[in-house]
Write an enzyme that holds these catalytic residues in place. Structure first.
Site, short mmCIF file in Angstrom:
data_model
loop_
_atom_site.label_atom_id
_atom_site.label_comp_id
_atom_site.label_asym_id
_atom_site.label_seq_id
_atom_site.Cartn_x
_atom_site.Cartn_y
_atom_site.Cartn_z
CE LYS A 265 -3.71 0.26 2.58
NZ LYS A 265 -4.63 0.20 3.77
O1 G3P Z 1 -6.96 2.03 5.35
C1 G3P Z 1 -7.88 3.08 5.40
C2 G3P Z 1 -9.05 2.80 6.25
O2 G3P Z 1 -8.69 1.92 7.27
C3 G3P Z 1 -9.62 4.08 6.82
O3 G3P Z 1 -10.67 3.78 7.65
O4 G3P Z 1 -12.27 4.22 9.49
O5 G3P Z 1 -9.96 5.18 9.59
O6 G3P Z 1 -11.62 6.08 7.98
P1 G3P Z 1 -11.16 4.88 8.74
#
Ligand code: G3P
Length: 224
Positions: free
Chosen positions: A86
């Site tokens: 990533k």
């Molecule tokens: O890898 C990105 C994802 O985990 C973001 O999720 O919930 O932190 O917006 P969040």
């Protein structure tokens, strides 16, 4: 079939959901690993034991320069697992992605907040694109709309990057991106649980049990 991932470093939750769903692997990022206080050396073998030898992992570089990201990606790829690297789709990240793709490294472009940003990452050869649906929604924009636009751009321009939307807070966001025809998705475990947690389900199942036992007692279906 769509690739289903869990966005977690919680091994217990991986075991829970891989028992009832065809989970292909997990996605992580530096925040997820830090919050779980779990490094890759512990996480990768534990999750492989649960999901199986074909588990796919998405692991983010933490380096800050193009050359360092490319070197880190090579080290990640040297680990004995199926790992997609990533890379944040920043100006530096896009340059790193181009170099990684020249070395045939599988790449997911992450931290995507717009269709146009995802489109550029696809042009750079990213295998997967991760738009952050809820984070886009939280900024007053339309996360699922951005995903739909990105899928349209990929289709229109013959780019075969897979959209792997991330960042969900509710199941409606999930349904909306599924309607856009994405090839992959990663769910936080609380949203994965919401997917089958409609409040009417358990009462319906309880009613079946009550009706059955009222007439047949403890007999099983084939004994009736
Ligand atoms: O890898 C990105 C994802 O985990 C973001 O999720 O919930 O932190 O917006 P969040």
């Amino acid at each position: 079939m769509i690739e289903l991932y869990l966005d977690t470093a919680d091994v217990g939750q991986v075991a829970r959901f891989s028992a009832c769903l065809p989970v292909k692997g997990i996605t992580t990022n530096p925040s997820i690993l830090a919050q779980a206080d779990t490094g890759l050396s512990q996480l990768l073998p534990a999750v492989s034991m649960i999901i199986g030898p074909y588990t796919r992992f998405h692991v983010q570089v933490v380096s800050q320069t193009v050359d360092d990201m490319v070197a880190e990606a090579a080290q990640i790829r040297a680990l004995p697992y199926d790992i997609v690297v990533k890379v944040p789709a920043t100006e530096i990240g896009l340059a790193a992605i181009r170099k990684m793709k020249a070395d045939n490294i599988p790449v997911l472009a992450t931290a995507i907040y717009s269709a146009q940003q995802g489109f550029l990452a696809a042009l750079c050869g990213a295998d997967y694109l991760a738009p952050y649906v809820n984070r886009i929604d939280a900024m007053g924009a339309d996360g699922a709309g951005a995903v739909a636009d990105l899928q349209l751009l990929l289709d229109r321009h013959g780019l075969d990057s897979k959209i792997l939307p991330a960042s969900f807070k509710n199941t409606q966001q999930v349904v909306e991106v599924l309607k856009a025809g994405v090839a992959a998705i990663t769910l936080p475990v609380d949203v994965a649980a919401q997917m089958f947690a409609h409040p009417a389900v358990q009462p319906a199942v309880d009613r079946f049990t009550q009706d059955w036992q009222g007439v047949f007692g403890n007999k099983l279906s084939f004994e009736s």
